[in-house]
Motif scaffolding. Structure first.
Motif, mmCIF file in Angstrom:
data_model
loop_
_atom_site.group_PDB
_atom_site.id
_atom_site.type_symbol
_atom_site.label_atom_id
_atom_site.label_comp_id
_atom_site.label_asym_id
_atom_site.label_seq_id
_atom_site.Cartn_x
_atom_site.Cartn_y
_atom_site.Cartn_z
ATOM 1 N N GLU A 88 -8.058 -24.091 0.029
ATOM 2 C CA GLU A 88 -6.849 -23.565 0.674
ATOM 3 C C GLU A 88 -6.276 -22.416 -0.141
ATOM 4 O O GLU A 88 -6.456 -22.351 -1.362
ATOM 5 N N THR A 111 -8.528 -28.880 -1.089
ATOM 6 C CA THR A 111 -7.073 -28.785 -1.065
ATOM 7 C C THR A 111 -6.514 -28.196 -2.356
ATOM 8 O O THR A 111 -7.220 -28.057 -3.365
ATOM 9 N N ASP A 112 -5.237 -27.880 -2.322
ATOM 10 C CA ASP A 112 -4.512 -27.422 -3.504
ATOM 11 C C ASP A 112 -4.680 -28.428 -4.637
ATOM 12 O O ASP A 112 -4.928 -28.050 -5.795
ATOM 13 N N ASP A 172 -7.128 -30.529 -5.132
ATOM 14 C CA ASP A 172 -8.506 -30.497 -5.631
ATOM 15 C C ASP A 172 -8.684 -29.359 -6.639
ATOM 16 O O ASP A 172 -9.356 -29.515 -7.662
ATOM 17 N N ARG A 203 0.303 -24.478 5.806
ATOM 18 C CA ARG A 203 -0.112 -24.245 7.193
ATOM 19 C C ARG A 203 1.069 -23.800 8.056
ATOM 20 O O ARG A 203 0.928 -22.936 8.926
ATOM 21 N N ALA A 246 -6.974 -27.503 7.991
ATOM 22 C CA ALA A 246 -7.201 -27.895 6.600
ATOM 23 C C ALA A 246 -8.241 -29.003 6.473
ATOM 24 O O ALA A 246 -8.540 -29.711 7.426
ATOM 25 N N GLU A 247 -8.783 -29.106 5.266
ATOM 26 C CA GLU A 247 -9.681 -30.193 4.844
ATOM 27 C C GLU A 247 -10.953 -30.284 5.682
ATOM 28 O O GLU A 247 -11.454 -31.372 5.956
ATOM 29 N N ARG A 302 -13.973 -31.092 3.170
ATOM 30 C CA ARG A 302 -13.246 -31.112 1.901
ATOM 31 C C ARG A 302 -14.079 -31.679 0.752
ATOM 32 O O ARG A 302 -14.114 -31.095 -0.340
#
Length: 205
Positions: free
Chosen positions: A114, A136-137, A139, A155, A167-168, A171
């Motif tokens: 992201e 994700t942020d 991660d 988003r 998102a994801e 992932r």
């Protein structure tokens, strides 16, 4: 008196052109994400940049317009995140700074992680109509990178600008590249800042 340093030249990894040839047009965001994640993994394996990649695709046909990978450390340019490079290459390929107006077709950005604060701010001006993200942020921050100050609901920021945000997607696969980069001793660069974390120097992707 200001001294001119001439044109700015960005050198792309030598493997990138051949890698792009392996993409088969697909409107599936999962197929597009798998291709983008593969580029992020190749960037790590070839030691040509950070564990991030992004691509600009034509939404209706799935055609790849441009592929970018993280080149911050290699090019000594803090702005060369995968998303920024992909958008720059797409705009140059389509001869338009506004992808929304380019050839009358909507374009989407697919990114292996992201957007950080910088990329999130740049996306609305790029003209893309959709953003699809993988890792994700959390991660990204988990391996030591600093994503900057940005809204928790990234988003919503894009959707208020009329940009669809997903998102994801894939992932786990995207996060595995981040983890492999960390395990291999990849540089967690910081773009000029000196924040510290348990993992060492924090940086931005």
């Amino acid at each position: 008196m200001h001294k001119s340093h001439g044109d700015l030249t960005i050198s792309l990894p030598p493997w990138l052109a051949d890698y792009q040839k392996g993409y088969a047009n697909s409107v599936s965001v999962h197929d597009q994400m798998t291709f983008v994640i593969g580029a992020s993994r190749r960037n790590v394996i070839e030691q040509t940049g950070g564990p991030f990649a992004a691509g600009v695709f034509e939404v209706a046909t799935g055609r790849l317009v441009a592929l970018g990978v993280n080149l911050v450390e290699q090019q000594s340019l803090s702005v060369l995140h995968g998303e920024i490079l992909a958008l720059m290459l797409a705009q140059r390929a389509l001869s338009s700074y506004d992808l929304n107006a380019a050839q009358g077709a909507p374009y989407g950005l697919v990114t292996s992680a992201e957007p950080c604060a910088m990329c999130l701010a740049a996306i609305p001006w790029s003209g893309v109509s959709r953003v699809v993200a993988g890792a994700t942020d959390a991660d990204v921050r988990a391996i030591g990178f600093d994503e900057g100050q940005k809204p928790a609901d990234w988003r919503a920021v894009l959707e208020r600008a009329g940009i669809q945000a997903v998102a994801e997607v894939c992932r786990q696969e995207a996060a595995s590249v981040l983890q492999a980069y960390q395990a291999s001793g990849g540089v967690i660069y910081n773009g000029g800042h000196s924040h510290k974390s348990a993992n060492g120097v924090c940086g931005s992707k």
